[in-house]
Design a protein around this motif. Sequence first.
Motif, PDB file in Angstrom:
ATOM      1  N   ASP A  33       0.956  -1.078   0.090  1.00 47.31           N
ATOM      2  CA  ASP A  33       0.209   0.121  -0.036  1.00 47.31           C
ATOM      3  C   ASP A  33       0.790   1.115   0.092  1.00 47.31           C
ATOM      4  N   THR A  34       1.977   1.221   0.843  1.00 45.05           N
ATOM      5  CA  THR A  34       3.024   2.436   0.941  1.00 45.05           C
ATOM      6  C   THR A  34       3.599   2.834  -0.569  1.00 45.05           C
ATOM      7  N   THR A  35       3.876   1.534  -1.175  1.00 47.22           N
ATOM      8  CA  THR A  35       4.606   1.699  -2.743  1.00 47.22           C
ATOM      9  C   THR A  35       3.547   2.285  -3.415  1.00 47.22           C
ATOM     10  N   GLU A  36       2.413   1.763  -3.373  1.00 47.89           N
ATOM     11  CA  GLU A  36       1.392   2.438  -4.233  1.00 47.89           C
ATOM     12  C   GLU A  36       1.276   3.861  -3.940  1.00 47.89           C
ATOM     13  N   GLU A  37       0.976   4.290  -2.769  1.00 47.82           N
ATOM     14  CA  GLU A  37       0.729   5.741  -2.329  1.00 47.82           C
ATOM     15  C   GLU A  37       1.750   6.460  -2.693  1.00 47.82           C
ATOM     16  N   VAL A  38       2.910   6.175  -2.226  1.00 44.62           N
ATOM     17  CA  VAL A  38       3.987   6.820  -2.471  1.00 44.62           C
ATOM     18  C   VAL A  38       4.250   7.262  -3.974  1.00 44.62           C
ATOM     19  N   SER A  39       4.236   6.179  -4.702  1.00 40.09           N
ATOM     20  CA  SER A  39       4.636   6.113  -6.191  1.00 40.09           C
ATOM     21  C   SER A  39       3.783   7.012  -6.812  1.00 40.09           C
ATOM     22  N   THR A  40       2.407   6.973  -6.578  1.00 37.09           N
ATOM     23  CA  THR A  40       1.218   7.461  -7.010  1.00 37.09           C
ATOM     24  C   THR A  40       1.503   9.032  -6.968  1.00 37.09           C
ATOM     25  N   GLU A  41       1.765   9.500  -5.644  1.00 32.86           N
ATOM     26  CA  GLU A  41       2.067  10.825  -5.273  1.00 32.86           C
ATOM     27  C   GLU A  41       3.434  11.427  -6.049  1.00 32.86           C
ATOM     28  N   LEU A  42       4.405  10.502  -5.892  1.00 29.73           N
ATOM     29  CA  LEU A  42       5.780  11.109  -6.910  1.00 29.73           C
ATOM     30  C   LEU A  42       5.428  11.375  -8.293  1.00 29.73           C
ATOM     31  N   LEU A  43       4.906  10.329  -9.066  1.00 29.59           N
ATOM     32  CA  LEU A  43       4.741  10.335 -10.327  1.00 29.59           C
ATOM     33  C   LEU A  43       3.547  11.113 -10.821  1.00 29.59           C
ATOM     34  N   GLY A  44       2.472  11.406  -9.923  1.00 30.10           N
ATOM     35  CA  GLY A  44       1.191  12.070 -10.224  1.00 30.10           C
ATOM     36  C   GLY A  44       0.322  11.304 -11.259  1.00 30.10           C
ATOM     37  N   THR A  45       0.422   9.869 -10.997  1.00 26.64           N
ATOM     38  CA  THR A  45      -0.426   9.092 -11.777  1.00 26.64           C
ATOM     39  C   THR A  45      -0.562   7.757 -11.280  1.00 26.64           C
ATOM     40  N   GLN A  46      -1.883   7.237 -11.359  1.00 26.08           N
ATOM     41  CA  GLN A  46      -2.303   5.810 -10.616  1.00 26.08           C
ATOM     42  C   GLN A  46      -1.069   4.870 -10.826  1.00 26.08           C
ATOM     43  N   VAL A  47      -0.486   4.275  -9.824  1.00 28.77           N
ATOM     44  CA  VAL A  47       0.365   3.242  -9.688  1.00 28.77           C
ATOM     45  C   VAL A  47      -0.259   2.009  -8.939  1.00 28.77           C
ATOM     46  N   ASP A  48      -0.215   0.876  -9.647  1.00 29.76           N
ATOM     47  CA  ASP A  48      -0.854  -0.232  -8.996  1.00 29.76           C
ATOM     48  C   ASP A  48       0.096  -1.387  -9.017  1.00 29.76           C
ATOM     49  N   VAL A  49       0.165  -2.094  -7.730  1.00 27.85           N
ATOM     50  CA  VAL A  49       1.095  -3.201  -7.546  1.00 27.85           C
ATOM     51  C   VAL A  49       0.084  -4.407  -7.242  1.00 27.85           C
ATOM     52  N   GLY A  50       0.274  -5.534  -7.966  1.00 31.32           N
ATOM     53  CA  GLY A  50      -0.540  -6.510  -7.906  1.00 31.32           C
ATOM     54  C   GLY A  50      -0.183  -7.465  -6.460  1.00 31.32           C
ATOM     55  N   LYS A  51       1.086  -7.526  -6.405  1.00 34.91           N
ATOM     56  CA  LYS A  51       1.524  -8.252  -5.215  1.00 34.91           C
ATOM     57  C   LYS A  51       2.899  -7.988  -4.784  1.00 34.91           C
ATOM     58  N   LEU A  52       3.459  -7.987  -3.543  1.00 31.28           N
ATOM     59  CA  LEU A  52       4.663  -7.534  -3.095  1.00 31.28           C
ATOM     60  C   LEU A  52       5.259  -8.524  -1.879  1.00 31.28           C
ATOM     61  N   ASP A  53       6.333  -9.238  -2.347  1.00 28.45           N
ATOM     62  CA  ASP A  53       6.849 -10.090  -1.417  1.00 28.45           C
ATOM     63  C   ASP A  53       8.311  -9.503  -0.811  1.00 28.45           C
ATOM     64  N   ILE A  54       8.470  -9.577   0.318  1.00 28.00           N
ATOM     65  CA  ILE A  54       9.653  -9.178   0.973  1.00 28.00           C
ATOM     66  C   ILE A  54      10.325 -10.598   1.109  1.00 28.00           C
ATOM     67  N   ILE A  55      11.618 -10.407   0.594  1.00 27.52           N
ATOM     68  CA  ILE A  55      12.585 -11.823   0.713  1.00 27.52           C
ATOM     69  C   ILE A  55      13.721 -11.266   1.588  1.00 27.52           C
ATOM     70  N   ALA A  56      13.309 -11.373   2.966  1.00 25.31           N
ATOM     71  CA  ALA A  56      14.378 -11.028   4.162  1.00 25.31           C
ATOM     72  C   ALA A  56      15.912 -11.142   3.707  1.00 25.31           C
ATOM     73  N   ASP A  57      15.887 -12.658   3.705  1.00 27.40           N
ATOM     74  CA  ASP A  57      17.102 -13.179   3.799  1.00 27.40           C
ATOM     75  C   ASP A  57      17.939 -12.821   2.740  1.00 27.40           C
ATOM     76  N   GLU A  58      17.228 -12.190   1.694  1.00 26.12           N
ATOM     77  CA  GLU A  58      18.228 -11.713   0.483  1.00 26.12           C
ATOM     78  C   GLU A  58      18.293 -10.439   0.431  1.00 26.12           C
ATOM     79  N   ALA A  59      17.394  -9.595   1.308  1.00 25.83           N
ATOM     80  CA  ALA A  59      17.381  -8.094   1.442  1.00 25.83           C
ATOM     81  C   ALA A  59      16.792  -7.763  -0.011  1.00 25.83           C
TER      82      ALA A  59
END
Lengths: 609, 195
Positions: free
Chosen positions: A35-61
């Motif tokens: 949600d944060t990625t969508e919100e921040v990038s939408t505000e930065l680019l001034g256009t709607q940004v949608d992310v289908g899925k976000l996975d954090i792979i902690a052990d590989e950073a």
Amino acid sequence: MAVKIFRWKAIAPLAVLLVLIAVLLWLFAEPVAKDTTEEVSTELLGTQVDVGKLDIIADEASVDLRELQIADPFDVNRNLVEAAEIRLKLNPLALAEKKFVVENFQLSGMRFGTDRKEPAKPVESGGFAPQAMKAVRQWSEQFDVPLLTLTPIDTIKQLVLNPTQLTSVQAAQDVAARADSAKAGLERSLQQLDIKGTVDTARALVQRLRTSNPRQLGIDGTRKALEDGKRTVDRLEDAKKRLTDLEQQVTGGASAFTSGLQTLDEARKKDYAFARSLLQLPTFSAPEIGEAFFGKVSIDRFQQALYYTDLARHYMPPGLLPREDPGPQRLRASGKTIRFPKERAWPKFLLQAGRMDLAIGGDSPLEGAYEAVVQGLTSDPSLYGKPTVLRTSRTAEGSAIARIDVGAVMDHVRPDRIRDSAAASLRGVKLPDLTVPGLPFTLKPGTGTATLNFARAGDRLLGRWSISASQAAWALDSAGRKLNDLESIVFRVVSGLKELSIDARVSGTVKAPRLSVSSNLDRAIADRLQAVIGEEVAKAEKMVRAKVDRLVAAKVEPVKRRVAQVRGQAEQRLASEQKSVQDVEAQLQAELKRLTGAVPGIKLPKLGF
Amino acid sequence: MGGLLPCDPAALPPYRLPAHIARMLALLKLIQSLIKTLHSDGTPGQVAAGMALGAALGLTPFMNVHNLVVFALILLLNVSFGGGMLGWALFVPLGFILDPVFHAIGLSLLEAPSLRSLWTGWYNTPLMPYTNFNNSVVLGSVVAWLALALPIFFGARYGVARYRATIGARVQQSRFYKAITASKAYNFYRLFRPE
């Protein structure tokens, strides 16, 4: 009893609380990050940004983004870009400093210009992008793109002109007002000089001296008379000097009137153009036809380039001074968050190296594998020390006639040398249809070549957009009105041309840009129109000029006469005043000479004549 | 078999308290907390220390690392937990009201040329940026809390002592007090009462 400082039995509940927080973070980190990625990038680019899925792979950073869609800020029904998967490998040390340094970036399944299932929502939050969008829209509105008018000559109505609409009439009224004001000013100046008073005093003295005999006056009387004469001569000299100054002012004012009258002639040319526009006479000027056909679409391309350079300059500013950003959205006030860049430290955001694989399949001549590379995309270019570079290249053999080449360099390292440049060339691509403003024509260029070069150094712009196609076709808007004769002629001209070549250039500065558009259609249309309706248009233009001349003459000629009269009166008045001063001064000097000569041996005061 | 209820309860929309009743309940809880705290076993100093720490939770934006530390201190130090919660509840509205003041304080500190090297050092130190010290409202409110902590402590200690010496005993005998202390939540609270 001594009071204990620590409450040891609270350690277990505290540990439970911390574990609970950790579990919540683990559970909700990905949705929150998405949600944060969508919100921040939408505000930065001034256009709607949608992310289908976000996975954090902690052990590989690393972070894996899937089904990314970035809507086109200039078209809500299209996606600027779509990507199936993006893998970001982050630098863990930089992450410890809350900085996002992407060591490696891989993007696959990229597609451009795809249709959206639902139109993009407008960006309602604040931020810089909406402001930039508004600014570039205002920028594009300053171009005076002519609309091609093809009104038949036989439908021209009687030209009705209101004199107050004419620039030369307004300018003439201004000149007349200035002439009256100058005349009144001259009168005031002469009153202040009090030439008449000075001259009358001098004449009275001359009369007195004429009747005086030096032998009767004696030495003291003669000396006193001579001193009176000297004072009066001084006053006359002073009056002459002030009259000379006034004469210079009048001369300056007269030359201003002359230039004012010259502007009336220039204003009349504007009035001809204005009156001509009321009749909507067809133009034969090839540059005007070029701009009318393709001016708007060219401006749209340059507007987009300007928008992205504006964003780049805002988000990638040079220098190492602290930078303010709006604080996070929360119930409490956001405040401002300040970044403190430091030499030899990580920037807040850095994409060290990014690689994008683009595979274009199907029957397109563009078929093949491409690779796009991004280097040094950063929020703090001065810390990174090198320009941001983007380039694409083909990684496998493909069709010789089709190719995509894109290259961009953003040099924001030094504040005194900010330069952005981009060059894109698409060969063998299906070019989008273009409509002609004001006419029910649609140009279908088919497959061809499009290039865009855009450079911005400081405030200066230089851009070129061109398209060429060999099998262009024209279509009539079936829902549109019936064509008149002239429109039919133009349609026959353009539909007979299969070759298409458009070349648009923008130059100048952001505040004062210049646009020139040319195409192979311009001359063909202009020549054909000239041949068919040239004579009628010439007649109509003659009528326009006569009408304007008549109206302007009625208002301007009296003003010209008035100006000449005021100037003549002023010069005459000044000459008359100067003559009266000179006459009385000559008489006075003669009398003083007579008095001086009549008493030899008397040492007279130095009179200076 | 037909149910006793005319419709399936699961199909009903979740019941939500009307806003004015929810506000009244919140106020009641605050009074409950106040009464319990004032009559807790802690000394006035322990209650006041808890309130001074709890004020940080209310005055500063809650979701920040420093508040986790403050909350841990309220639990670990032998201060009144109820005092901490009371301080939090009392200072939350004040925090919202004073946000523009905190922003001004924070911004002036962050923009002070003499402090720039300090902030630059902190900003580029691992983990420090996660405290959000570089946000004007966070920095301003933390500084304001640090400045107000001692006055809050001494003021609260005096107030609690005066209360207990004057009307505390009478309140303790009232039915209202007995009803409050009989609630189950009070048993949880007793776990963290000062020793």
